[in-house]
Write a protein that holds these residues in place. Structure first.
Motif, PDB file in Angstrom:
ATOM      1  N   LEU A  22       0.857  -1.151   0.143  1.00 24.77           N
ATOM      2  CA  LEU A  22      -0.007  -0.154  -0.153  1.00 24.77           C
ATOM      3  C   LEU A  22       0.845   1.286  -0.060  1.00 24.77           C
ATOM      4  CD1 LEU A  22      -2.485  -1.116   2.974  1.00 24.77           C
ATOM      5  CD2 LEU A  22      -2.645  -1.621   0.293  1.00 24.77           C
ATOM      6  N   ASN A  23       0.544   2.255  -0.695  1.00 24.95           N
ATOM      7  CA  ASN A  23       1.170   3.585  -0.630  1.00 24.95           C
ATOM      8  C   ASN A  23       0.112   4.640   0.125  1.00 24.95           C
ATOM      9  OD1 ASN A  23       3.461   2.955  -2.291  1.00 24.95           O
ATOM     10  ND2 ASN A  23       1.731   2.329  -3.686  1.00 24.95           N
ATOM     11  N   ILE A  24       0.523   5.513   1.020  1.00 23.77           N
ATOM     12  CA  ILE A  24      -0.587   6.646   1.549  1.00 23.77           C
ATOM     13  C   ILE A  24       0.421   7.650   1.307  1.00 23.77           C
ATOM     14  CG2 ILE A  24      -1.537   7.048   3.852  1.00 23.77           C
ATOM     15  CD1 ILE A  24      -1.401   4.181   4.865  1.00 23.77           C
ATOM     16  N   ASP A  25      -0.586   8.487   0.830  1.00 23.95           N
ATOM     17  CA  ASP A  25      -0.214   9.977   0.595  1.00 23.95           C
ATOM     18  C   ASP A  25      -0.732  10.964   1.565  1.00 23.95           C
ATOM     19  OD1 ASP A  25       0.573  12.416   0.008  1.00 23.95           O
ATOM     20  OD2 ASP A  25       0.102  12.219  -2.249  1.00 23.95           O
ATOM     21  N   PHE A  26      -0.226  11.384   2.662  1.00 21.46           N
ATOM     22  CA  PHE A  26      -1.004  11.918   3.769  1.00 21.46           C
ATOM     23  C   PHE A  26      -1.369  13.358   3.263  1.00 21.46           C
ATOM     24  CE2 PHE A  26       1.454   8.590   5.876  1.00 21.46           C
ATOM     25  CZ  PHE A  26       0.151   8.107   6.504  1.00 21.46           C
ATOM     26  N   LEU A  27      -0.941  13.908   2.192  1.00 25.43           N
ATOM     27  CA  LEU A  27      -1.032  15.171   1.845  1.00 25.43           C
ATOM     28  C   LEU A  27      -1.247  15.174   0.009  1.00 25.43           C
ATOM     29  CD1 LEU A  27       1.419  17.281   3.839  1.00 25.43           C
ATOM     30  CD2 LEU A  27      -1.065  17.386   4.305  1.00 25.43           C
ATOM     31  N   PRO A  28      -2.395  14.580  -0.322  1.00 29.94           N
ATOM     32  CA  PRO A  28      -2.278  14.464  -1.707  1.00 29.94           C
ATOM     33  C   PRO A  28      -2.621  15.673  -2.537  1.00 29.94           C
ATOM     34  CG  PRO A  28      -4.405  13.596  -0.451  1.00 29.94           C
ATOM     35  CD  PRO A  28      -3.397  14.079   0.414  1.00 29.94           C
ATOM     36  N   ASN A  29      -2.735  16.751  -1.950  1.00 25.73           N
ATOM     37  CA  ASN A  29      -3.050  18.098  -2.461  1.00 25.73           C
ATOM     38  C   ASN A  29      -1.875  19.038  -2.446  1.00 25.73           C
ATOM     39  OD1 ASN A  29      -5.782  17.441  -3.236  1.00 25.73           O
ATOM     40  ND2 ASN A  29      -6.289  17.997  -1.258  1.00 25.73           N
ATOM     41  N   ILE A  30      -0.786  18.778  -2.023  1.00 30.06           N
ATOM     42  CA  ILE A  30       0.435  19.393  -1.640  1.00 30.06           C
ATOM     43  C   ILE A  30       1.649  18.575  -2.303  1.00 30.06           C
ATOM     44  CG2 ILE A  30       2.007  20.585   0.063  1.00 30.06           C
ATOM     45  CD1 ILE A  30      -0.222  20.754   1.964  1.00 30.06           C
ATOM     46  N   SER A  31       2.534  19.410  -3.136  1.00 32.32           N
ATOM     47  CA  SER A  31       3.471  18.584  -3.960  1.00 32.32           C
ATOM     48  C   SER A  31       4.580  18.407  -2.854  1.00 32.32           C
ATOM     49  CB  SER A  31       3.934  19.427  -4.975  1.00 32.32           C
ATOM     50  OG  SER A  31       4.745  20.419  -4.588  1.00 32.32           O
ATOM     51  N   VAL A  32       5.486  17.349  -3.685  1.00 33.29           N
ATOM     52  CA  VAL A  32       6.668  17.067  -2.726  1.00 33.29           C
ATOM     53  C   VAL A  32       7.527  18.391  -2.549  1.00 33.29           C
ATOM     54  CG1 VAL A  32       9.058  15.981  -3.120  1.00 33.29           C
ATOM     55  CG2 VAL A  32       6.933  14.750  -3.579  1.00 33.29           C
ATOM     56  N   ASP A  33       7.920  19.227  -3.629  1.00 32.73           N
ATOM     57  CA  ASP A  33       8.483  20.383  -3.603  1.00 32.73           C
ATOM     58  C   ASP A  33       7.842  21.458  -2.269  1.00 32.73           C
ATOM     59  OD1 ASP A  33      10.135  19.824  -5.567  1.00 32.73           O
ATOM     60  OD2 ASP A  33       9.141  20.639  -7.030  1.00 32.73           O
ATOM     61  N   GLU A  34       6.555  21.440  -2.380  1.00 33.14           N
ATOM     62  CA  GLU A  34       5.850  22.299  -1.468  1.00 33.14           C
ATOM     63  C   GLU A  34       6.215  21.927  -0.121  1.00 33.14           C
ATOM     64  OE1 GLU A  34       1.894  23.980  -3.441  1.00 33.14           O
ATOM     65  OE2 GLU A  34       1.641  21.866  -3.272  1.00 33.14           O
ATOM     66  N   ILE A  35       6.253  20.616   0.354  1.00 35.55           N
ATOM     67  CA  ILE A  35       6.679  20.064   1.385  1.00 35.55           C
ATOM     68  C   ILE A  35       7.966  20.445   1.855  1.00 35.55           C
ATOM     69  CG2 ILE A  35       6.653  17.930   3.201  1.00 35.55           C
ATOM     70  CD1 ILE A  35       4.352  17.040   1.432  1.00 35.55           C
ATOM     71  N   SER A  36       8.872  20.246   0.781  1.00 36.92           N
ATOM     72  CA  SER A  36      10.339  20.580   1.018  1.00 36.92           C
ATOM     73  C   SER A  36      10.338  21.961   1.481  1.00 36.92           C
ATOM     74  CB  SER A  36      11.255  20.137  -0.245  1.00 36.92           C
ATOM     75  OG  SER A  36      11.454  18.579  -0.499  1.00 36.92           O
ATOM     76  N   ASN A  37       9.936  22.902   0.919  1.00 41.47           N
ATOM     77  CA  ASN A  37      10.088  24.327   1.090  1.00 41.47           C
ATOM     78  C   ASN A  37       9.416  24.699   2.542  1.00 41.47           C
ATOM     79  OD1 ASN A  37      11.017  24.695  -1.480  1.00 41.47           O
ATOM     80  ND2 ASN A  37       8.961  25.339  -2.430  1.00 41.47           N
ATOM     81  N   THR A  38       8.413  23.944   2.907  1.00 42.41           N
ATOM     82  CA  THR A  38       7.718  24.099   4.271  1.00 42.41           C
ATOM     83  C   THR A  38       8.742  23.530   5.132  1.00 42.41           C
ATOM     84  OG1 THR A  38       5.576  23.782   3.224  1.00 42.41           O
ATOM     85  CG2 THR A  38       5.836  23.717   5.590  1.00 42.41           C
ATOM     86  N   ILE A  39       9.526  22.491   4.874  1.00 46.69           N
ATOM     87  CA  ILE A  39      10.379  22.034   6.008  1.00 46.69           C
ATOM     88  C   ILE A  39      11.612  23.122   6.143  1.00 46.69           C
ATOM     89  CG2 ILE A  39      12.363  20.276   6.344  1.00 46.69           C
ATOM     90  CD1 ILE A  39      10.465  18.267   4.887  1.00 46.69           C
ATOM     91  N   ARG A  40      11.876  23.763   5.036  1.00 47.33           N
ATOM     92  CA  ARG A  40      13.060  24.730   4.986  1.00 47.33           C
ATOM     93  C   ARG A  40      12.514  26.419   5.230  1.00 47.33           C
ATOM     94  NH1 ARG A  40      17.645  21.694   5.514  1.00 47.33           N
ATOM     95  NH2 ARG A  40      17.749  19.961   4.133  1.00 47.33           N
TER      96      ARG A  40
END
Length: 404
Positions: A264-282
């Motif tokens: 199974l694959n779970i995307d906990f933020l399907p409406n937010i991209s990988v790049d957006e999450i990386s930007n949020t982290i930084r």
């Protein structure tokens, strides 16, 4: 005027008895329980998700098994017909548009639906026999002529409607016994699987996430190159996963996981991209990573993910790219191994039952035994959550009742 016996006083059986009685038939409704609608009483956590307010055309995409079989039933007695029926009988309901257009009683009490159906049964002179367990049907010359009761009593009839349900919620009386009876008379019973049930997960660390609830996630997998994906709310449990999205998902994978493990694959933020999450982290270099992510995911979830990844919370400017990628991967593509389900006793619905190939979908009559009809969950049909399974029960019950 015919004498009609309906076996099983769930929603499909009660509706079959009512619609048959309105056609001036003498109707006897038999149930093994001490009360009408025992399973109906507990559906939707006692709230009773009666149907759904979507267009009836949309119902077919929500049916998981044998959707084409339901065309006559759904269009003969639609969800709008059902809502009109409720109104005519004084039952107030509400549509929760914010909750997938589900329809509930205004009071959130399933007993009101049962009381309304009981009143209509009485009004239409349906004879109700409770605490009577049917242990066989009586067949002569390929036609049903009645039923046998556990105490040895025989009840004769011109037509018999079987509305005994499947094997889910066995404490309500639906133990699948009728399948064995019908198999004796050459009806094919397809393999039984749990539908709308929690699923189990192989990874032991899932226990660390127990009790954490997540909103609007996407759960997906691939079975024979076909992607299956469901978006909705879920809950981590000590055994694996549960919650609305998981229950829906289980109905699409139940046959496969009966014999195989499934990634199974779970995307906990399907409406937010990988790049957006990386930007949020930084986003704030001098703040801790957990702090930066606080606005988009629950802290208790993030802390457990960090623990599982063996990461310590640190300032964003101290986080390596490798560790950042691990965090993003866990948020956007958490991989889990599904190794089964919690089984038929915890499932809301039964997948499998009487083969639809042996039932005339235009009137619900058996193609093998004359004057024998079927309704609801005893048939090999099931759907996602959202009121669709109850609509199947009411629609097939109504069609069988007007066809006897």
């Amino acid at each position: 005027m015919a004498k009609v016996i309906v076996v099983g006083a769930g929603p499909s059986g009660m509706m079959a008895a009512i619609s048959a009685s309105k056609n001036n038939h003498e109707v006897i409704l038999i149930d093994r329980n001490e009360e009408l609608g025992k399973k109906l009483k507990v559906t939707g956590g006692g709230r009773c998700n009666i149907t759904n307010n979507r267009d009836i055309e949309d119902f077919f995409e929500k049916v998981v098994t044998n959707k084409k079989f339901l065309y006559s039933s759904f269009y003969t007695f639609t969800n709008m017909n059902l809502l009109s029926y409720l109104e005519q009988n004084g039952l107030e309901y509400k549509v929760e548009d914010f909750n997938d257009h589900k329809v509930y009683t205004k009071s959130d009490k399933s007993e009101e639906v049962i009381d309304m159906l009981r009143h209509d049964l009485t009004k239409n002179k349906v004879k109700i026999l409770l605490n009577k367990k049917v242990v066989d049907i009586i067949v002569e010359n390929d036609s049903v002529i009645g039923v046998k009761i556990e105490d040895g009593e025989k009840l004769l009839a011109d037509k018999v409607i079987i509305s005994t349900g499947g094997k889910s919620y066995p404490h309500t009386g639906s133990d699948g016994m009728m399948y064995e009876i019908l198999r004796k008379y050459n009806h094919t019973i397809t393999k039984i699987y749990p539908a709308l049930t929690p699923i189990t997960v192989k990874e032991g660390w899932i226990k660390n996430l127990q009790g954490i609830s997540m909103q609007n996630v996407e759960i997906s997998c691939k079975i024979k190159k076909k992607k299956i994906a469901i978006i909705g709310d879920m809950l981590f449990a000590h055994f694996g996963l549960t919650g609305p999205a998981v229950l829906k998902f289980s109905s699409h994978i139940n046959k496969y996981i009966d014999e195989n493990e499934l990634e199974l694959n779970i995307d906990f933020l399907p409406n937010i991209s990988v790049d957006e999450i990386s930007n949020t982290i930084r986003e704030n270099p001098n703040k801790n990573v957990l702090n930066n992510l606080k606005g988009i995911l629950p802290q208790n979830f993030l802390k457990e993910v960090f623990s599982i990844l063996e990461l310590t919370d640190k300032k964003a400017n101290e986080l390596t790219k490798s560790d950042e990628n691990k965090i993003v991967e866990s948020i956007k593509n958490m991989k889990l191994t599904c190794n089964g389900s919690k089984g038929i006793k915890t499932s809301q619905v039964t997948c499998g039952g009487i083969s639809v190939k042996e039932i005339n979908s235009s009137n619900m009559e058996s193609k093998i035994i004359n004057n024998l009809f079927f309704t609801g969950e005893v048939i090999d049909i099931d759907a996602e959550t959202g009121g669709y399974n109850l609509q199947i029960a009411f629609s097939t019950g109504y069609l069988a009742g007007i066809s006897v």
